[in-house]
Design an enzyme around this catalytic site. Sequence first.
Site, mmCIF file in Angstrom:
data_model
loop_
_atom_site.group_PDB
_atom_site.id
_atom_site.type_symbol
_atom_site.label_atom_id
_atom_site.label_comp_id
_atom_site.label_asym_id
_atom_site.label_seq_id
_atom_site.Cartn_x
_atom_site.Cartn_y
_atom_site.Cartn_z
ATOM 1 C CG LEU A 86 -2.065 -1.058 1.151
ATOM 2 C CD1 LEU A 86 -2.769 -1.153 2.495
ATOM 3 C CD2 LEU A 86 -3.062 -0.738 0.040
ATOM 4 C CD GLU A 87 6.039 3.263 1.239
ATOM 5 O OE1 GLU A 87 6.567 4.325 0.829
ATOM 6 O OE2 GLU A 87 6.471 2.125 0.934
ATOM 7 C CG MET A 88 6.531 -0.112 -1.720
ATOM 8 S SD MET A 88 7.224 -1.731 -2.092
ATOM 9 C CE MET A 88 8.511 -1.832 -0.842
ATOM 10 C CB THR A 110 5.423 6.480 -2.526
ATOM 11 O OG1 THR A 110 5.887 5.110 -2.529
ATOM 12 C CG2 THR A 110 4.949 6.851 -1.124
ATOM 13 N NE ARG A 136 9.472 2.939 -0.742
ATOM 14 C CZ ARG A 136 9.889 1.778 -0.241
ATOM 15 N NH1 ARG A 136 11.059 1.279 -0.605
ATOM 16 N NH2 ARG A 136 9.127 1.105 0.605
#
Length: 475
Positions: free
Chosen positions: A291-293, A296, A298
């Site tokens: 979810l974070e990647m 962003t 990333r």
Amino acid sequence: MLKQLSLWLALSAVLSGLATAADYAEFTTPGLAKAQITHSDIAPLITYYKEQDWLEVTELGRSVEQRPIYLIKIGDGERKVLAWSQMHGDEPTATAAIFDLLAVIEAQQKQQAATGEGGPAWLDDISLYLIPMLNPDGAERNSRFNALGIDVNRDALALQTPEGQLLMQAAKKIKPHYGFNLHDQNRYHGAGDNKKPATISLLAPAYNEAREINPSRHAAMQLVSAVKPLLDNALPEQLGRYNDEYSIRSFGDTFSGMGISTVLVESGGQYNDPFRQQARQINVQLYLSWLEMISTGRYRDFDLSGYNSIPMNNSGGMKDLIISNINLPQADGSGVLARVDLAFTAGGNGRGQAVLDEIGDASIYGGYHTLDASGMNYSPGKAYPLTGPLSLSAEKYLQLLADGYSHFSGEAGLLTNSSGLPVAINPRGVNKPWPQRRSTSTFLLSKDSAVQLAVVNGRLIRLADASLLDAFSGN
């Protein structure tokens, strides 16, 4: 204040990927650490989350037997993620992990409400959709299949099941950019040639027979590459890659062909972890990392080298019990005929009857339990006849084993076993001088003419202290 600080520290550890089991305990949903998770287990959780204002819970539809199937939505971001679990009813690990994920997100929400900080960083960018139990009828039966006996994950083409229809309808309505297909795999998969279990296996499914890499599959491969360092640290040499042979009827392959960057997650076995709790924890960390990647972008910094370096699953690479270097006797008992390894597996994914399925060289396999029997001699043992009622204490049983009796013959109802140890009554294949594949799993191991160990129905008993040296509790 101390409790709030403890919760904050645990939450920080989970979000950073440095969590211990104690950290995860703060967010482990009670009542789901077991082999079978059914609709009745998640119904109270669904009721609870329906009352919360930071997510939406709707009924997606009904199963064959009219059990509700739910869709949970979190966030309103542009990037859409769809994850579904337990489309095979006997694969519950990810269902537990989804509710643990909700507990983590709820803790973040409470922290933000209290301090103004700490909310999910991805929430503004992502709309997360969760289907926590797609096949509740299969879950009720602890079966792979739905109530019609159909494998829902082979119904993406014909759409003959209501469960498959609901998943496809959800995908077409939501139009997710990313999909997480969450499963459990057989505990006998090894991670390549490492002789260790594939506790987690990942795959970016193919979208055609040629297994070509289009932009959506490329992104899925990058997502896997991006979490490989995390998994290598958490599970050294226990990460596998699932077979990417194209399956036209499967949802992961179909969604990949629809342009959805789909990742298959298979939770597998682990040493001394009967209900796959480490895989459950790792699942939560995977979801949070992705979810974070995705938020962003990333993951796009990773090429496919990480994905391609993951060893392929080794089907059958793990055994439940391996006893190595056993001396088999000459037919006339005059000496040693051969020195062999014996490998056992237990049906029911480690919870059934143990059977001998390998005789000879088992050095290529890993074992959940292993024993080096160098210098020990095999004997099928004698049958103790049940001619009348027998109450079997541990002391009496150990003496019978020491006297060369490995099993009982006669009417099973005559035996009352109070020893706390396994017994074999009229077992198959024990009238042979050597072990028999797929049948013999009851015998004795002696050294210097004294019985040291007894294998009874695949369970290993040490006579010196009446202990069971293995634990066929399943994984």
